[in-house]
Design a protein around this motif. Structure first.
Motif, PDB file in Angstrom:
ATOM      1  N   UNK A   1       0.808  -1.222   0.000  1.00 35.46           N
ATOM      2  CA  UNK A   1       0.000   0.000   0.000  1.00 35.46           C
ATOM      3  C   UNK A   1       0.840   1.270   0.000  1.00 35.46           C
ATOM      4  N   UNK A   2       1.960   1.274   0.742  1.00 31.73           N
ATOM      5  CA  UNK A   2       2.709   2.511   0.969  1.00 31.73           C
ATOM      6  C   UNK A   2       4.109   2.510   0.380  1.00 31.73           C
ATOM      7  N   UNK A   3       4.602   1.353  -0.056  1.00 25.71           N
ATOM      8  CA  UNK A   3       5.967   1.266  -0.526  1.00 25.71           C
ATOM      9  C   UNK A   3       6.928   0.974   0.619  1.00 25.71           C
ATOM     10  N   UNK A   4       8.203   0.730   0.292  1.00 25.84           N
ATOM     11  CA  UNK A   4       9.168   0.326   1.311  1.00 25.84           C
ATOM     12  C   UNK A   4       9.488   1.440   2.305  1.00 25.84           C
ATOM     13  N   UNK A   5       9.191   2.684   1.953  1.00 23.77           N
ATOM     14  CA  UNK A   5       9.404   3.778   2.915  1.00 23.77           C
ATOM     15  C   UNK A   5       8.235   3.908   3.883  1.00 23.77           C
ATOM     16  N   UNK A   6       7.185   3.097   3.668  1.00 25.10           N
ATOM     17  CA  UNK A   6       6.017   3.045   4.558  1.00 25.10           C
ATOM     18  C   UNK A   6       5.354   4.406   4.747  1.00 25.10           C
TER      19      UNK A   6
END
Length: 506
Positions: free
Chosen positions: A17-22
């Motif tokens: 949902x948010x990518x690896x950077x959260x």
């Protein structure tokens, strides 16, 4: 699904949902130098607001201020929890902690502590994010990564010049470590063993110790190994520090009271190896050997041995421990003058190395106790059993364990107090008036069950050949202590009863 699996599944959803950077803003490039991770014995203090087992620990914790307090406490490294759902951390905490320790180091003209990103990482890209945020090391949990993935992620750490703290617990984890060290320079590898089982969050202080020698046989005799979790007091930190670990990770104890962190650091770092540490190391290795062979039979201690004939018979039948009572009021008391002859006979028959000899005391300041201490120093005893006096014992360097007599839930508090102080095993026995041991009475099943949920079960009281199988099947004890259940009279063992207990195939 256990809690560890839940956390990993949630991590996959979050990344999708948010990518690896959260969802957090992350620097394009790293802006700080790399601090070596645990080059010498030290402590990792943790920035943690909550956990699945404890709930909120320090919900209002400020990552930057806490990191500065930890730096002042002299910690070697700081672990920053960046998992947001169960631990309430994030990547901004990681960046804030890095900035705070760099500012403190600049102000004091000292080297900053290393920063570890502690999370449930599942991809190389997450390691890159941690590196860019300033982490000097990342946690890789072997249990949640297959062999190819953990090797690849450790390689990524090496490429970036940061360390991988590889958390191990199972035989499969050790196999993964073997593959990692084939492909990655060990100067970028630190190993950790969690005393907390991430499936159910129970604590066993001997779990890290059971794996210590195996890890070093794989990663090298100088491999850095971290004792993780379960330490909350200075006494427990000192015990962990005596066991030969390179470092200790402190979570809840530090997060709840950062101002006291310096005392915990000092207790661990300044601890020396002791006879007690060596004795528990030996026992932990025996535990590991039993586990690897899939042996489920508990250790058996035959207590109240008073003569050579009974000692030899019990040892020949396979007893793991023999107990000798140093208490003149006990009908099962040993004549200390006879102990050397008993030990010599065990030695002549090749039995001495197969059985651990225990001196039981009930008053730490008595002449009886002094004789037990002298016997231990002379090599005649392997452990001192503290029956009802564990809280008064000051000779912590001597191999020992405590007994707690239990008749009600209130007595469980004594068990908790001793565990908090770093006692790795505690024997529980029935409590009948002022009588200590040898009562022939059992602790209620309800109380035994409550104890088994807290710690590995060492159980005494009313165990006989008639009920031993039932007790083992119901409670799965690690050790059973038997005295009156194998006697013809107090202090005299019935060899048929010994055979019925020790020769039984459970």
């Amino acid at each position: 699904m256990n809690i560890l699996e839940e956390i990993v599944e949630q991590r996959k959803k979050d990344i999708a949902e948010k990518g690896v950077s959260l969802g957090f803003e992350v620097p394009q490039n790293r802006t700080r130098g790399i601090t070596p991770f645990l080059p010498q014995k030290g402590v990792i203090l943790e920035i943690k607001r909550a956990s699945p087992s404890k709930g909120d620990i320090a919900p209002d914790l400020d990552a930057a201020k806490t990191a500065e307090l930890y730096a002042k406490a002299g910690t070697s490294a700081i672990s920053v929890l960046t998992e947001e759902h169960w631990f309430k951390g994030n990547l901004q905490d990681l960046q804030n902690a890095c900035r705070a320790v760099d500012e403190y180091a600049s102000k004091t003209q000292t080297n900053p502590p290393a920063i570890l990103r502690k999370d449930f990482l599942i991809s190389e890209d997450e390691i890159d994010i941690a590196f860019r945020c300033g982490a000097d090391a990342v946690l890789l949990i072997a249990r949640i990564l297959d062999t190819n993935k953990i090797v690849s992620m450790a390689k990524k750490c090496e490429q970036l010049g940061i360390s991988a703290l590889i958390e191990l617990r199972l035989d499969e984890d050790l196999k993964k470590l073997s593959e990692v060290v084939k492909h990655v320079d060990t100067k970028f590898i630190v190993c950790g063993v969690n005393a907390r089982d991430l499936k159910n969050f129970s604590i066993d202080l001997l779990t890290p110790l059971a794996l210590l020698s195996e890890i070093r046989s794989i990663a090298g005799k100088d491999a850095r190994v971290v004792f993780e979790s379960g330490i909350r007091t200075n006494e427990a930190a000192e015990f962990a520090g005596s066991l030969g670990f390179s470092a200790m990770l402190l979570g809840e104890a530090a997060a709840r009271n950062p101002q006291k962190a310096g005392e915990l650091v000092s207790s661990f770092v300044n601890a020396k190896e002791t006879e007690n540490a060596h004795a528990w190391n030996d026992f932990a290795n025996k535990l590991q050997a039993k586990r690897k062979s899939c042996e489920t039979k508990p250790f058996i201690k035959i207590c109240g041995i008073t003569n050579e004939k009974d000692a030899v018979k019990a040892a020949e039948l396979g007893a793991d421990f023999l107990g000798f009572i140093f208490f003149k009021k006990s009908p099962r008391k040993i004549n200390p003058a006879n102990l050397p002859e008993i030990v010599q006979k065990l030695q002549e028959l090749g039995l001495r190395q197969k059985v651990r000899l225990v001196g039981v005391i009930v008053d730490t300041d008595s002449k009886d106790a002094e004789k037990a201490f002298e016997a231990q120093k002379a090599g005649l005893l392997d452990f001192i059993q503290l029956h009802g006096c564990g809280h008064l014992f000051t000779k912590k360097e001597l191999p020992h364990y405590a007994v707690v007599n239990i008749s009600s839930e209130k007595d469980l508090q004594k068990l908790d107090e001793l565990r908090l102080k770093g006692e790795p095993r505690i024997l529980i026995d029935a409590k009948i008036g002022n009588q200590l041991g040898g009562t022939g009475e059992r602790i209620s099943d309800l109380l035994v069950e409550k104890v088994s949920q807290k710690t590995k079960l060492w159980l005494a009281g009313g165990i006989t050949s008639e009920n031993i199988s039932e007790i083992i099947n119901k409670f799965h004890p690690e050790l059973l202590d038997i005295a009156s259940g194998v006697e013809s009279e107090p202090g005299i063992k019935d060899h048929k009863k010994l055979e019925a207990v020790l020769a039984k195939n459970y």
